[in-house]
Design a protein around this motif. Structure first.
Motif, PDB file in Angstrom:
ATOM      1  N   PRO A 180       0.836  -1.200   0.000  1.00 27.89           N
ATOM      2  CA  PRO A 180       0.000   0.000   0.000  1.00 27.89           C
ATOM      3  C   PRO A 180       0.874   1.255   0.000  1.00 27.89           C
ATOM      4  N   ARG A 181       0.599   2.146  -0.927  1.00 24.74           N
ATOM      5  CA  ARG A 181       1.393   3.355  -1.035  1.00 24.74           C
ATOM      6  C   ARG A 181       1.154   4.289   0.155  1.00 24.74           C
ATOM      7  N   GLY A 182       2.089   5.214   0.334  1.00 22.86           N
ATOM      8  CA  GLY A 182       1.932   6.140   1.446  1.00 22.86           C
ATOM      9  C   GLY A 182       3.120   7.056   1.584  1.00 22.86           C
ATOM     10  N   PRO A 183       3.069   7.990   2.554  1.00 19.07           N
ATOM     11  CA  PRO A 183       4.157   8.943   2.761  1.00 19.07           C
ATOM     12  C   PRO A 183       5.349   8.321   3.478  1.00 19.07           C
ATOM     13  N   VAL A 184       6.532   8.851   3.198  1.00 18.59           N
ATOM     14  CA  VAL A 184       7.781   8.450   3.865  1.00 18.59           C
ATOM     15  C   VAL A 184       8.514   9.734   4.246  1.00 18.59           C
ATOM     16  N   LEU A 185       9.459   9.635   5.190  1.00 17.08           N
ATOM     17  CA  LEU A 185      10.162  10.817   5.665  1.00 17.08           C
ATOM     18  C   LEU A 185      11.655  10.559   5.777  1.00 17.08           C
ATOM     19  N   VAL A 186      12.457  11.491   5.259  1.00 14.32           N
ATOM     20  CA  VAL A 186      13.915  11.444   5.391  1.00 14.32           C
ATOM     21  C   VAL A 186      14.369  12.746   6.033  1.00 14.32           C
ATOM     22  N   SER A 187      14.976  12.643   7.211  1.00 15.53           N
ATOM     23  CA  SER A 187      15.515  13.812   7.915  1.00 15.53           C
ATOM     24  C   SER A 187      16.954  14.033   7.452  1.00 15.53           C
ATOM     25  N   VAL A 188      17.261  15.265   7.006  1.00 19.94           N
ATOM     26  CA  VAL A 188      18.577  15.548   6.429  1.00 19.94           C
ATOM     27  C   VAL A 188      19.239  16.699   7.190  1.00 19.94           C
ATOM     28  N   PRO A 189      20.334  16.428   7.927  1.00 21.70           N
ATOM     29  CA  PRO A 189      21.063  17.508   8.600  1.00 21.70           C
ATOM     30  C   PRO A 189      21.535  18.578   7.617  1.00 21.70           C
ATOM     31  N   VAL A 190      21.568  19.811   8.070  1.00 22.02           N
ATOM     32  CA  VAL A 190      21.807  20.956   7.210  1.00 22.02           C
ATOM     33  C   VAL A 190      23.175  20.907   6.534  1.00 22.02           C
ATOM     34  N   ASP A 191      24.170  20.292   7.173  1.00 19.01           N
ATOM     35  CA  ASP A 191      25.513  20.262   6.599  1.00 19.01           C
ATOM     36  C   ASP A 191      25.739  19.075   5.674  1.00 19.01           C
ATOM     37  N   ASP A 192      24.709  18.240   5.444  1.00 16.05           N
ATOM     38  CA  ASP A 192      24.884  17.070   4.577  1.00 16.05           C
ATOM     39  C   ASP A 192      24.907  17.429   3.094  1.00 16.05           C
ATOM     40  N   TRP A 193      24.183  18.483   2.713  1.00 19.17           N
ATOM     41  CA  TRP A 193      23.950  18.731   1.294  1.00 19.17           C
ATOM     42  C   TRP A 193      25.222  19.036   0.512  1.00 19.17           C
ATOM     43  N   ASP A 194      26.236  19.621   1.173  1.00 19.91           N
ATOM     44  CA  ASP A 194      27.468  19.983   0.471  1.00 19.91           C
ATOM     45  C   ASP A 194      28.555  18.916   0.582  1.00 19.91           C
ATOM     46  N   ARG A 195      28.273  17.824   1.275  1.00 21.74           N
ATOM     47  CA  ARG A 195      29.261  16.750   1.389  1.00 21.74           C
ATOM     48  C   ARG A 195      29.429  16.042   0.050  1.00 21.74           C
ATOM     49  N   GLN A 196      30.673  15.598  -0.206  1.00 22.30           N
ATOM     50  CA  GLN A 196      30.948  14.873  -1.433  1.00 22.30           C
ATOM     51  C   GLN A 196      30.413  13.446  -1.342  1.00 22.30           C
ATOM     52  N   THR A 197      29.977  12.932  -2.460  1.00 23.88           N
ATOM     53  CA  THR A 197      29.489  11.553  -2.522  1.00 23.88           C
ATOM     54  C   THR A 197      29.661  11.056  -3.945  1.00 23.88           C
ATOM     55  N   LYS A 198      29.161   9.868  -4.215  1.00 17.89           N
ATOM     56  CA  LYS A 198      29.219   9.294  -5.554  1.00 17.89           C
ATOM     57  C   LYS A 198      27.807   9.184  -6.117  1.00 17.89           C
ATOM     58  N   PRO A 199      27.702   9.183  -7.434  1.00 19.05           N
ATOM     59  CA  PRO A 199      26.370   9.009  -8.027  1.00 19.05           C
ATOM     60  C   PRO A 199      25.752   7.679  -7.599  1.00 19.05           C
ATOM     61  N   LEU A 200      24.448   7.661  -7.506  1.00 19.23           N
ATOM     62  CA  LEU A 200      23.757   6.417  -7.168  1.00 19.23           C
ATOM     63  C   LEU A 200      23.949   5.386  -8.281  1.00 19.23           C
ATOM     64  N   ALA A 201      24.127   4.153  -7.882  1.00 20.75           N
ATOM     65  CA  ALA A 201      24.189   3.072  -8.859  1.00 20.75           C
ATOM     66  C   ALA A 201      22.814   2.887  -9.490  1.00 20.75           C
ATOM     67  N   GLU A 202      22.818   2.356 -10.711  1.00 23.46           N
ATOM     68  CA  GLU A 202      21.545   2.090 -11.371  1.00 23.46           C
ATOM     69  C   GLU A 202      20.770   1.030 -10.597  1.00 23.46           C
ATOM     70  N   HIS A 203      19.481   1.280 -10.434  1.00 23.80           N
ATOM     71  CA  HIS A 203      18.641   0.334  -9.705  1.00 23.80           C
ATOM     72  C   HIS A 203      17.239   0.355 -10.286  1.00 23.80           C
ATOM     73  N   ARG A 204      16.738  -0.815 -10.604  1.00 24.11           N
ATOM     74  CA  ARG A 204      15.371  -0.933 -11.102  1.00 24.11           C
ATOM     75  C   ARG A 204      14.593  -1.852 -10.167  1.00 24.11           C
ATOM     76  N   MET A 205      13.404  -1.439  -9.821  1.00 25.39           N
ATOM     77  CA  MET A 205      12.564  -2.231  -8.915  1.00 25.39           C
ATOM     78  C   MET A 205      11.239  -2.534  -9.597  1.00 25.39           C
ATOM     79  N   PHE A 206      10.961  -3.818  -9.779  1.00 25.06           N
ATOM     80  CA  PHE A 206       9.692  -4.246 -10.363  1.00 25.06           C
ATOM     81  C   PHE A 206       8.865  -4.890  -9.256  1.00 25.06           C
ATOM     82  N   TYR A 207       7.631  -4.460  -9.157  1.00 23.81           N
ATOM     83  CA  TYR A 207       6.775  -4.961  -8.090  1.00 23.81           C
ATOM     84  C   TYR A 207       5.451  -5.406  -8.692  1.00 23.81           C
ATOM     85  N   SER A 208       5.075  -6.629  -8.415  1.00 27.39           N
ATOM     86  CA  SER A 208       3.810  -7.152  -8.936  1.00 27.39           C
ATOM     87  C   SER A 208       3.115  -7.936  -7.842  1.00 27.39           C
ATOM     88  N   GLN A 209       2.006  -7.409  -7.369  1.00 25.13           N
ATOM     89  CA  GLN A 209       1.268  -8.061  -6.288  1.00 25.13           C
ATOM     90  C   GLN A 209       0.028  -8.729  -6.881  1.00 25.13           C
TER      91      GLN A 209
END
Length: 565
Positions: free
Chosen positions: A162-191
């Motif tokens: 069942p679909r619905g809201p989700v929440l991610v809390s992000v500290p203010v100093d996280d946005w400028d931190r260096q990281t790597k691009p997300l790997a490719e990911h595909r999700m197939f869902y069949s109920q």
């Protein structure tokens, strides 16, 4: 396949902010609803040109707009809230989004990680607990580098039934931190449903004499209304709408439509008393508003339920529950359905006992014989009734309309005098919490610019999120707002006898006086007018609903008579 917007050659300067907005681009999200605060500012530096920021003037309003937007598009919406205070302000409509099963990604600001141990100003001390239990998942990632992956996971969870809201809390100093691009990911869902369960339900439908389908908002969310009509006609099943359904899942002018069930156990059993098979589709079995006693279904009846939410299925007190995507289940049922013999088919067509398929005529004021409601037959001093307002609106109805409703005291009148003939053209809240309707109208107008949005709002409801009018004005949206002004929280007054109040006994705290909705609307930049008699009602509504701009009508009504739900 997911494609990154930044090349790996830029990894040395590639930030969390880059990765997050690249991910939004891959999933087709280009709109963010928000009311920003200090802890969110770094998220919006170098804001992408292809993104639009929809500003709301209060956080509950922001979530309501995102809810309407997501329901209209069928895709996850994106909301940004300000730390603990913003999430707290938004909780009423987060609760509604949860009950509406609205896919929504909420990012919430947080203070810098280095000062969190000291409980700094505006910090959210327990960010993952604050919105629970009315989000499907909540997280504050352990490292800044994990924020993009957390948002990717949040999206997958929000969009999984069942679909619905989700929440991610992000500290203010996280946005400028260096990281790597997300790997490719595909999700197939069949109920898909259990084959054995579908066969059992199909056999029950073949053997029963008088089936009933009780339909909820899950049918429309799954875009399965067309299949439901085919299945209902195949088995000549009478159709009832589940209590508190937030969508139209079956055309209310269809010959099999049989009305709306109240949220009362004994009354449900009484209404369904002549059926030997009850199939609940896309809804709980059943949602109650007051304590009840006795059986949950008629003694001779068997119950099956198809719902995409295992939690909803888990509290169903009797019968057989099938947890599945509703459209998949109806496809499978139709595939195994056998031809119904003519003589048996005729035995199922019993007299109707529920609501009427055609709109009833308002008793007051006196109407002309013209079903399009000629106002020439009415005196300019004839007072307005809610039923007449709704019937007038029905006479003007257009297939390009989408109706958003939050007028609890008028709901049974809406069901009688403004039947919805096409699924996908009606939204209301399934939570019972006020403050959803006005911002949801804004969200649907943003999502569906070619449709005319008609917002039917009670005067009490309007005051919860009246700030929505400003966003509608700034965005130049096509909305006709109809505020039914009866001067009270009428639903509470009508419900009071359920809790021992005597007839005509005063209920404290329900009177609304001295509020000028026309002045409020004009103050936010919306054209507005007060309507007090029948002669001008049709003319004004006809002009406004044909216009591409927003107009608010404060419609003064002399009565609202509603059955408590």
């Amino acid at each position: 396949m997911i494609k990154q917007c930044h090349s790996s050659g830029r990894d040395k300067s590639y930030t969390v902010r880059d990765a997050v907005f690249d991910f939004f681009a891959t999933i087709g999200v280009d709109t963010i609803f928000g009311n920003p605060g200090s802890t969110e500012l770094p998220m919006f530096r170098n804001f992408p040109d292809h993104f639009r920021y929809i500003l709301g003037l209060q956080e509950a309003t922001v979530v309501g707009m995102a809810d309407g937007f997501a329901q209209a598009t069928g895709k996850a919406s994106l909301v940004n809230l300000h730390s603990a205070a913003g999430v707290g302000n938004a909780m009423g409509n987060i609760f509604t989004a949860y009950k509406n099963q609205t896919p929504m990604i909420i990012t919430a600001g947080q203070q810098a990680r280095s000062i969190l141990p000291f409980e700094p100003f505006l910090a959210s001390v327990r960010p993952t607990q604050l919105a629970e239990p009315y989000v499907k998942w909540a997280i504050e990632p352990a490292r800044a580098e994990d924020v993009p992956l957390a948002i990717q996971r949040a999206f997958n969870i929000a969009m999984t039934e069942p679909r619905g809201p989700v929440l991610v809390s992000v500290p203010v100093d996280d946005w400028d931190r260096q990281t790597k691009p997300l790997a490719e990911h595909r999700m197939f869902y069949s109920q898909r449903p259990s084959v054995n369960a579908i066969v059992a339900l199909s056999r029950a439908l073949e053997e029963c004499k008088c089936p009933a389908f009780v339909v909820g908002g899950g049918v429309d969310r799954a875009k399965a209304s067309d299949l439901l009509v085919k299945l209902a006609e195949h088995h000549q099943a009478q159709i009832y709408v589940a209590p508190m359904s937030g969508r139209c899942s079956f055309p209310e002018d269809h010959y099999l439509f049989n009305g709306f069930l109240p949220a009362r156990r004994e009354k449900i059993v009484e209404i369904l008393g002549h059926h030997d098979l009850i199939v609940v589709l896309g809804a709980g079995a059943f949602l109650y508003h007051v304590e009840g006693f006795g059986p949950f279904i008629p003694e001779q009846a068997e119950l099956f339920q198809i719902v995409d939410n295992p939690l909803t299925a888990s509290w169903t007190p009797t019968g057989t529950s099938i947890v599945s995507n509703v459209r998949f289940a109806l496809e499978d049922l139709l595939a195994v359905s056998k031809p119904v013999k003519k003589e048996k088919n005729q035995t199922k067509q019993l007299p109707r006992t529920g609501g009427a398929a055609k709109p009833q005529l308002a008793a007051k004021p006196r109407l002309s014989s013209n079903p399009r409601l000629s106002s020439n037959s009415l005196s300019s001093s004839t007072p307005l009734t809610t039923a007449y307002v709704l019937q007038t609106l029905h006479g003007l109805e257009n297939e390009d309309w989408l109706i958003v409703e939050e007028a609890p005291s008028a709901r049974s009148l809406i069901q009688k005098f403004l039947p919805i003939s096409k699924p996908g053209q009606f939204l209301t809240m399934e939570s019972g919490g006020l403050g959803y309707g006005m911002p949801a109208a804004v969200g649907t107008a943003l999502a569906l610019p070619d449709k005319k949005i008609i917002a039917i709002i009670g005067d009490g409801s309007a005051l919860y999120s009246v700030q929505s009018l400003w966003t509608a004005a700034i965005q130049k949206l096509s909305i006709t707002w109809i505020v039914l002004r009866n001067g009270s929280y009428a639903a509470l007054e009508e419900f009071a006898p359920e809790f021992g109040f005597k007839k005509h006994e005063k209920v404290v705290g329900t009177t609304l006086s001295g509020i000028d909705f026309v002045a409020l609307a004009k103050g936010f930049g919306i054209n507005a007018k007060r309507i007090v008699d029948c002669a001008e009602l049709e003319r004004e509504l006809q002009d406004a609903t044909a216009s591409s701009s927003s107009t608010l009508f404060e419609v003064v009504v002399s009565d609202i008579k509603n059955e408590p739900v």
